[in-house]
Motif scaffolding. Structure first.
Motif, PDB file in Angstrom:
ATOM      1  N   UNK A  42       0.821  -1.206   0.000  1.00  0.00           N
ATOM      2  CA  UNK A  42       0.000   0.000   0.000  1.00  0.00           C
ATOM      3  C   UNK A  42       0.860   1.263   0.000  1.00  0.00           C
ATOM      4  N   UNK A  43       0.459   2.227  -0.801  1.00  0.00           N
ATOM      5  CA  UNK A  43       1.135   3.536  -0.858  1.00  0.00           C
ATOM      6  C   UNK A  43       0.103   4.589  -0.458  1.00  0.00           C
ATOM      7  N   UNK A  44       0.331   5.200   0.702  1.00  0.00           N
ATOM      8  CA  UNK A  44      -0.656   6.107   1.268  1.00  0.00           C
ATOM      9  C   UNK A  44      -0.465   7.551   0.820  1.00  0.00           C
ATOM     10  N   UNK A  45       0.704   7.860   0.262  1.00  0.00           N
ATOM     11  CA  UNK A  45       0.948   9.253  -0.105  1.00  0.00           C
ATOM     12  C   UNK A  45       2.048   9.354  -1.150  1.00  0.00           C
ATOM     13  N   UNK A  46       2.087  10.520  -1.785  1.00  0.00           N
ATOM     14  CA  UNK A  46       3.215  10.885  -2.623  1.00  0.00           C
ATOM     15  C   UNK A  46       4.288  11.510  -1.740  1.00  0.00           C
ATOM     16  N   UNK A  47       5.542  11.185  -2.023  1.00  0.00           N
ATOM     17  CA  UNK A  47       6.670  11.874  -1.385  1.00  0.00           C
ATOM     18  C   UNK A  47       7.462  12.551  -2.500  1.00  0.00           C
ATOM     19  N   UNK A  48       7.520  13.864  -2.467  1.00  0.00           N
ATOM     20  CA  UNK A  48       8.236  14.626  -3.482  1.00  0.00           C
ATOM     21  C   UNK A  48       9.645  14.953  -3.003  1.00  0.00           C
ATOM     22  N   UNK A  49      10.636  14.723  -3.875  1.00  0.00           N
ATOM     23  CA  UNK A  49      12.042  14.972  -3.580  1.00  0.00           C
ATOM     24  C   UNK A  49      12.516  16.159  -4.414  1.00  0.00           C
ATOM     25  N   UNK A  50      12.980  17.230  -3.758  1.00  0.00           N
ATOM     26  CA  UNK A  50      13.517  18.340  -4.551  1.00  0.00           C
ATOM     27  C   UNK A  50      15.001  18.099  -4.841  1.00  0.00           C
ATOM     28  N   UNK A  51      15.620  19.034  -5.540  1.00  0.00           N
ATOM     29  CA  UNK A  51      17.004  18.845  -5.989  1.00  0.00           C
ATOM     30  C   UNK A  51      17.962  18.745  -4.807  1.00  0.00           C
ATOM     31  N   UNK A 100      -2.007   0.616  -4.464  1.00  0.00           N
ATOM     32  CA  UNK A 100      -1.125  -0.511  -4.160  1.00  0.00           C
ATOM     33  C   UNK A 100      -0.142  -0.746  -5.298  1.00  0.00           C
ATOM     34  N   UNK A 101       1.126  -0.867  -4.942  1.00  0.00           N
ATOM     35  CA  UNK A 101       2.164  -1.200  -5.909  1.00  0.00           C
ATOM     36  C   UNK A 101       2.178  -2.714  -6.111  1.00  0.00           C
ATOM     37  N   UNK A 144       4.907   4.549   0.119  1.00  0.00           N
ATOM     38  CA  UNK A 144       4.705   5.805  -0.597  1.00  0.00           C
ATOM     39  C   UNK A 144       5.168   5.656  -2.034  1.00  0.00           C
ATOM     40  N   UNK A 145       4.593   6.472  -2.905  1.00  0.00           N
ATOM     41  CA  UNK A 145       5.083   6.621  -4.265  1.00  0.00           C
ATOM     42  C   UNK A 145       5.985   7.849  -4.275  1.00  0.00           C
ATOM     43  N   UNK A 146       7.227   7.657  -4.669  1.00  0.00           N
ATOM     44  CA  UNK A 146       8.211   8.737  -4.629  1.00  0.00           C
ATOM     45  C   UNK A 146       8.296   9.414  -5.998  1.00  0.00           C
ATOM     46  N   UNK A 147       8.361  10.741  -5.975  1.00  0.00           N
ATOM     47  CA  UNK A 147       8.441  11.516  -7.220  1.00  0.00           C
ATOM     48  C   UNK A 147       9.574  12.521  -7.113  1.00  0.00           C
ATOM     49  N   UNK A 148      10.371  12.594  -8.190  1.00  0.00           N
ATOM     50  CA  UNK A 148      11.396  13.630  -8.336  1.00  0.00           C
ATOM     51  C   UNK A 148      10.937  14.538  -9.478  1.00  0.00           C
ATOM     52  N   UNK A 149      10.075  15.543  -9.176  1.00  0.00           N
ATOM     53  CA  UNK A 149       9.532  16.389 -10.245  1.00  0.00           C
ATOM     54  C   UNK A 149      10.564  17.450 -10.662  1.00  0.00           C
ATOM     55  N   UNK A 150      10.784  17.578 -11.953  1.00  0.00           N
ATOM     56  CA  UNK A 150      11.792  18.525 -12.432  1.00  0.00           C
ATOM     57  C   UNK A 150      11.285  19.383 -13.588  1.00  0.00           C
ATOM     58  N   UNK A 151      10.011  19.714 -13.578  1.00  0.00           N
ATOM     59  CA  UNK A 151       9.479  20.644 -14.569  1.00  0.00           C
ATOM     60  C   UNK A 151       9.132  19.972 -15.876  1.00  0.00           C
ATOM     61  N   UNK A 187       9.993   8.575 -10.989  1.00  0.00           N
ATOM     62  CA  UNK A 187       9.172   8.076  -9.894  1.00  0.00           C
ATOM     63  C   UNK A 187       9.760   6.761  -9.407  1.00  0.00           C
ATOM     64  N   UNK A 188       9.366   6.340  -8.207  1.00  0.00           N
ATOM     65  CA  UNK A 188       9.819   5.053  -7.665  1.00  0.00           C
ATOM     66  C   UNK A 188       8.674   4.403  -6.902  1.00  0.00           C
ATOM     67  N   UNK A 189       8.432   3.126  -7.210  1.00  0.00           N
ATOM     68  CA  UNK A 189       7.408   2.339  -6.525  1.00  0.00           C
ATOM     69  C   UNK A 189       8.069   1.177  -5.798  1.00  0.00           C
ATOM     70  N   UNK A 190       7.598   0.857  -4.583  1.00  0.00           N
ATOM     71  CA  UNK A 190       8.226  -0.209  -3.789  1.00  0.00           C
ATOM     72  C   UNK A 190       7.842  -1.600  -4.268  1.00  0.00           C
ATOM     73  N   UNK A 191       8.762  -2.547  -4.069  1.00  0.00           N
ATOM     74  CA  UNK A 191       8.522  -3.962  -4.337  1.00  0.00           C
ATOM     75  C   UNK A 191       8.687  -4.753  -3.046  1.00  0.00           C
ATOM     76  N   UNK A 192       8.096  -5.940  -3.001  1.00  0.00           N
ATOM     77  CA  UNK A 192       8.118  -6.725  -1.769  1.00  0.00           C
ATOM     78  C   UNK A 192       9.520  -7.213  -1.403  1.00  0.00           C
ATOM     79  N   UNK A 193      10.458  -7.227  -2.355  1.00  0.00           N
ATOM     80  CA  UNK A 193      11.810  -7.716  -2.067  1.00  0.00           C
ATOM     81  C   UNK A 193      12.747  -6.624  -1.549  1.00  0.00           C
TER      82      UNK A 193
END
Length: 449
Positions: free
Chosen positions: A77-86, A103-104, A210-217, A222-228
């Protein structure tokens, strides 16, 4: 005695497998033909292993065949977006209300589970390495190439269900018929998959749920988790231009670019340059067409009818929803295929067009707006509106993702109205505290009460 209809499904992917299970449960004998080798005994070819986001529309479909709980065991389960700045600073945006998640899941893992389930049905037969060469629509004769033997052969089902993907050969035959509308459009972006491995102790190196995002305009990762313990990263990047796949030609250029633009992620990617040059660049296509059926003999569904880009996480969910709608029509109309197919395409076409447009819009939001402080403030204000007017305001993302009874087209219309309200409202808002201004409350009262 009436002859039992011969049903064939072209495509043994996610939608084709689910459809075959639905048809089997209605008592039909189903032949499934898949172009690729059996995933359970062969490596999945590169370029299509992009992680999938399973949400409520998809879960509903899996629940009806009794495997939702099994799939949840291998979904994260991914409950939120996590944004990563530079600089590596993080900001957060929940996907829905408390406890709501997307869910991933692994495309290959889910497909294999559905293949196992289909194979266990006595009235489903799976045929692999069967490539569609041509469909003669007048007679429903399908010419297939057996890629294992190199031999061509033909089948002639009474009813043909085409779940053979965005580049459907069944649809190609329909495109040659009179008054068939077809539209295909590509983004000027491709995607490439990369990996963040587990930590030395096997744990996740980023927040797991979480679903991770590196937004750059103009691009993003993006990155999604795996069970391993790994994360599947996907770089969405222009094909051409000053910053593009075309310009990153050497390991040194790739390493330098990633260190500059995605420094916190790059530190976690020891195989970056190797994966960058080994993994293919995938394309991003939207397909719209109509009609989806030919007489009472052939029907398109899933990506064959409505391929969309992945930025709303709804491609698989929309395809699964096709199966759910078809299942309901089968229960209502029996074997009246003409009525079933006509009703199906009339119900689904406006909704799949809507989610296709929303998916392109969400790409702009994910790559650019989620890094904009004003956009994040607006989302916080929208959350306050939802809390104050729960029966009158549900965010667009929640309507699409967590409201399986609401058609996509209605969600889009509601979202457009909400966006106009927010455009007027945000003129008066500089901070969260401004939400309590009398003029803000008065405007909301006039619009929503």
């Amino acid at each position: 005695m009436e002859k039992e209809p011969q049903l064939s499904v072209m495509g043994g992917g996610l939608v084709g497998c689910l459809l075959s299970l639905y048809l089997a449960k209605q008592g039909y004998k189903v032949e499934v033909y898949e172009r690729r080798a059996d995933l359970r005994s062969a490596e999945l070819a590169g370029g299509r292993s992009i992680n999938l986001a399973l949400s409520d529309r998809g879960w509903r479909a899996l629940e009806t065949i009794g495997i939702a709980e099994d799939i949840k065991k291998v979904a994260i389960p991914m409950y939120r977006r996590v944004m990563h700045d530079v600089q590596g600073n993080l900001s957060f945006q929940p996907y829905g209300q408390a406890g709501q998640a997307i869910y991933s899941v692994s495309r290959g893992g889910l497909n294999m589970a559905l293949l196992d389930l289909a194979e266990a049905q006595p009235n489903v037969n799976l045929h692999f390495q069967q490539q569609v060469l041509e469909v003669e629509l007048k007679t429903n004769e399908v010419t297939l190439l057996d890629n294992a033997t190199g031999q061509e052969h033909t089948i002639q089902p009474d009813v043909l269900f085409a779940a053979d993907g965005a580049f459907s050969m069944v649809r190609l035959s329909m495109q040659k018929t009179d008054r068939f509308n077809y539209e295909q459009s590509y983004l000027d972006y491709g995607y490439k998959e990369l990996t963040i491995p587990p930590a030395a102790d096997g744990s996740w190196q980023l927040e797991k749920n979480a679903l991770h995002i590196w937004p750059r305009g103009q691009y993003m990762m993006i990155a999604l988790p795996n069970v391993d313990g790994t994360f599947t990263c996907t770089l969405f990047f222009p094909y051409d231009g000053e910053v593009s796949f075309k310009e990153l030609q050497t390991p040194e250029q790739v390493e330098s670019f990633f260190q500059k633009v995605f420094p916190d992620a790059t530190a976690l990617m020891p195989e970056l340059t190797q994966e960058f040059f080994e993994n293919p660049v995938g394309s991003l296509v939207t397909v719209k067409c109509f009609p989806w059926s030919h007489s009472d003999k052939v029907v398109l569904l899933g990506d064959a009818a409505h391929a969309i880009v992945p930025f709303y996480g709804q491609g698989m969910n929309a395809g699964f929803e096709d199966c759910t709608i078809l299942r309901g029509l089968l229960e209502e109309h029996g074997s009246d295929w003409k009525t079933i197919f006509k009703t199906f395409q009339e119900l689904r076409k406006p909704n799949t067009d809507a989610i296709a447009d929303l998916a392109v819009y969400n790409f702009i939001e994910m790559r650019d707006k989620v890094a904009d402080p004003r956009f994040l403030l607006q989302k916080k204000i929208e959350s306050k509106i939802t809390a104050q007017y729960p029966d009158a305001w549900l965010p667009l993302y929640s309507m699409v993702t967590f409201s399986p009874d609401l058609p996509y087209s209605q969600a889009l219309a509601n979202g457009q109205r909400q966006e106009e309200i927010m455009r007027q409202l945000m003129v008066h808002i500089a901070t969260e505290a401004d939400y309590d201004k009398p003029e803000v409350q008065a405007y909301l009262q006039s619009q929503l009460a």
